[in-house]
Design a protein around this motif. Structure first.
Motif, short mmCIF file in Angstrom:
data_model
loop_
_atom_site.label_atom_id
_atom_site.label_comp_id
_atom_site.label_asym_id
_atom_site.label_seq_id
_atom_site.Cartn_x
_atom_site.Cartn_y
_atom_site.Cartn_z
N VAL A 202 0.85 -1.19 0.00
CA VAL A 202 0.00 0.00 0.00
C VAL A 202 0.89 1.24 0.00
N GLU A 203 0.54 2.21 -0.81
CA GLU A 203 1.34 3.43 -0.93
C GLU A 203 1.18 4.34 0.29
N VAL A 204 2.30 4.88 0.75
CA VAL A 204 2.26 5.97 1.72
C VAL A 204 2.01 7.23 0.90
N ILE A 205 0.77 7.72 0.95
CA ILE A 205 0.35 8.80 0.04
C ILE A 205 0.75 10.18 0.54
N ALA A 206 1.11 10.28 1.83
CA ALA A 206 1.50 11.59 2.38
C ALA A 206 2.26 11.39 3.67
N VAL A 207 3.15 12.33 3.94
CA VAL A 207 3.84 12.38 5.23
C VAL A 207 3.63 13.78 5.81
N ILE A 208 3.47 13.83 7.13
CA ILE A 208 3.15 15.10 7.80
C ILE A 208 4.21 15.38 8.86
N PRO A 209 4.79 16.58 8.87
CA PRO A 209 5.86 16.88 9.82
C PRO A 209 5.48 16.69 11.28
N SER A 210 4.33 17.25 11.70
CA SER A 210 3.96 17.15 13.11
C SER A 210 2.50 17.47 13.31
N ALA A 211 1.82 16.62 14.06
CA ALA A 211 0.40 16.85 14.35
C ALA A 211 0.21 17.97 15.35
N THR A 212 1.29 18.44 15.98
CA THR A 212 1.16 19.50 16.97
C THR A 212 1.18 20.88 16.32
N GLU A 213 1.58 20.94 15.05
CA GLU A 213 1.64 22.22 14.35
C GLU A 213 0.39 22.39 13.50
N GLU A 214 -0.59 23.11 14.01
CA GLU A 214 -1.88 23.21 13.33
C GLU A 214 -1.79 23.94 11.99
N ASN A 215 -0.72 24.70 11.80
CA ASN A 215 -0.58 25.42 10.54
C ASN A 215 0.09 24.57 9.47
N VAL A 216 0.47 23.35 9.81
CA VAL A 216 1.09 22.44 8.86
C VAL A 216 0.01 21.66 8.14
N GLY A 217 -0.08 21.85 6.85
CA GLY A 217 -1.08 21.12 6.07
C GLY A 217 -0.54 19.80 5.56
N ILE A 218 -1.32 19.16 4.72
CA ILE A 218 -0.93 17.89 4.13
C ILE A 218 -0.57 18.12 2.67
N ASN A 219 0.65 17.73 2.31
CA ASN A 219 1.10 17.92 0.94
C ASN A 219 0.55 16.78 0.06
N LEU A 220 -0.73 16.89 -0.24
CA LEU A 220 -1.41 15.87 -1.03
C LEU A 220 -2.30 16.57 -2.04
N ASP A 221 -2.07 16.29 -3.31
CA ASP A 221 -2.83 16.91 -4.37
C ASP A 221 -4.31 16.60 -4.24
N ALA A 222 -5.15 17.63 -4.41
CA ALA A 222 -6.59 17.45 -4.25
C ALA A 222 -7.14 16.42 -5.21
N GLU A 223 -6.62 16.40 -6.46
CA GLU A 223 -7.08 15.44 -7.44
C GLU A 223 -6.75 14.02 -7.01
N LYS A 224 -5.56 13.83 -6.45
CA LYS A 224 -5.16 12.53 -5.94
C LYS A 224 -6.07 12.10 -4.81
N LEU A 225 -6.34 13.03 -3.91
CA LEU A 225 -7.21 12.73 -2.77
C LEU A 225 -8.60 12.34 -3.23
N MET A 226 -9.15 13.07 -4.16
CA MET A 226 -10.49 12.76 -4.65
C MET A 226 -10.54 11.40 -5.35
N SER A 227 -9.43 11.04 -5.99
CA SER A 227 -9.39 9.76 -6.70
C SER A 227 -9.42 8.57 -5.76
N LEU A 228 -9.09 8.79 -4.50
CA LEU A 228 -9.08 7.70 -3.51
C LEU A 228 -10.47 7.43 -2.96
N CYS A 229 -11.38 8.38 -3.10
CA CYS A 229 -12.72 8.23 -2.58
C CYS A 229 -13.60 7.46 -3.56
N LYS A 230 -14.65 6.84 -3.03
CA LYS A 230 -15.58 6.14 -3.93
C LYS A 230 -17.02 6.44 -3.55
#
Length: 230
Positions: A202-230
């Motif tokens: 299974v692909e690791v689709i994103a890595v996140i620096p720290s869950a404690t930093e609320e200003n840190v987003g997820i570097n994941l393309d919206a199109e990629k994210l939408m393609s994972l949903c069904k």
């Protein structure tokens, strides 16, 4: 047609809510109507006489939208224990039909709906003589695929592989893994990512620096994210 996906974690407090909030934000920032649903939440608190599901409030704050708490969380328990025990203590019976009705109502409202789990994948939601409901029963009833949120550090290979293999053993699909608290250049974290992908397929689709930093987003393309949903 509306689409959705389920988000679980390898453990409690692994960052599911943080990740869910930023996944929704990633789509809403693109002008896409994305919403949030959670079947059961324990550890809620009172604010001005109203029981508040903290996870839902947090997600809406990060993703900058509003929804009626009673509509996006079917069962809100004050007792801060596993949902099945909270339901038992508070004398509430969880009903899968209600969960599906609530989920469908939100699915009809939003273009994409992100469904957050409670704790890890093997989480009892109801455990009485009348009904025994696990988190996987809800996922199956709602016919959802799954994203797994995992820690990046020591021990994550075991936890993540076991979680993925269990999910797959139940006939459910894991669409991707997100590693939380990841440090670029950290040999352990980089090897964990590589080994998790090799052992699960299974692909690791994103890595996140720290869950404690609320200003840190997820570097994941919206199109990629939408393609994972069904």
């Amino acid at each position: 047609m509306s689409k959705s996906i389920f988000i679980t974690g390898t453990d409690t407090d692994v960052g599911k809510t943080f990740v869910t909030a930023h996944l929704i934000k990633a789509l809403r920032d693109k002008g896409i109507q994305a919403g949030y649903y959670k079947a059961a939440l324990s550890g809620a608190y009172y604010e001005e006489g109203k029981l508040i599901p903290g996870d839902a409030k947090y997600v809406m704050g990060i993703a900058d939208f509003k929804e009626d708490y009673d509509k996006c969380v079917s069962y809100t328990f004050e007792t801060a224990v596993s949902p099945h025990l909270a339901a038992q203590i508070e004398g509430i019976e969880v009903n899968l039909d209600k969960i599906k009705v609530d989920y469908k109502a939100l699915l009809n409202k939003y273009e994409y709906l992100f469904v957050e789990g409670s704790g890890g994948i093997i989480c009892p939601i109801q455990a009485t003589e009348k009904a025994f409901i696990l988190l996987e029963d809800i996922i199956k009833r709602l016919d959802l695929d799954i994203l797994v949120v995992a820690r990046a550090g020591l021990g994550t290979i075991n936890h993540t592989v076991l979680t993925v293999k269990y999910i797959q053993s139940q006939g459910l699909a894991v669409k991707g893994i997100i590693l939380n608290g990841y440090e670029e250049g950290n040999t352990l974290h980089e090897d964990n990512k590589r080994m998790i992908e090799a052992l699960t397929g299974v692909e690791v689709i994103a890595v996140i620096p720290s869950a404690t930093e609320e200003n840190v987003g997820i570097n994941l393309d919206a199109e990629k994210l939408m393609s994972l949903c069904k």
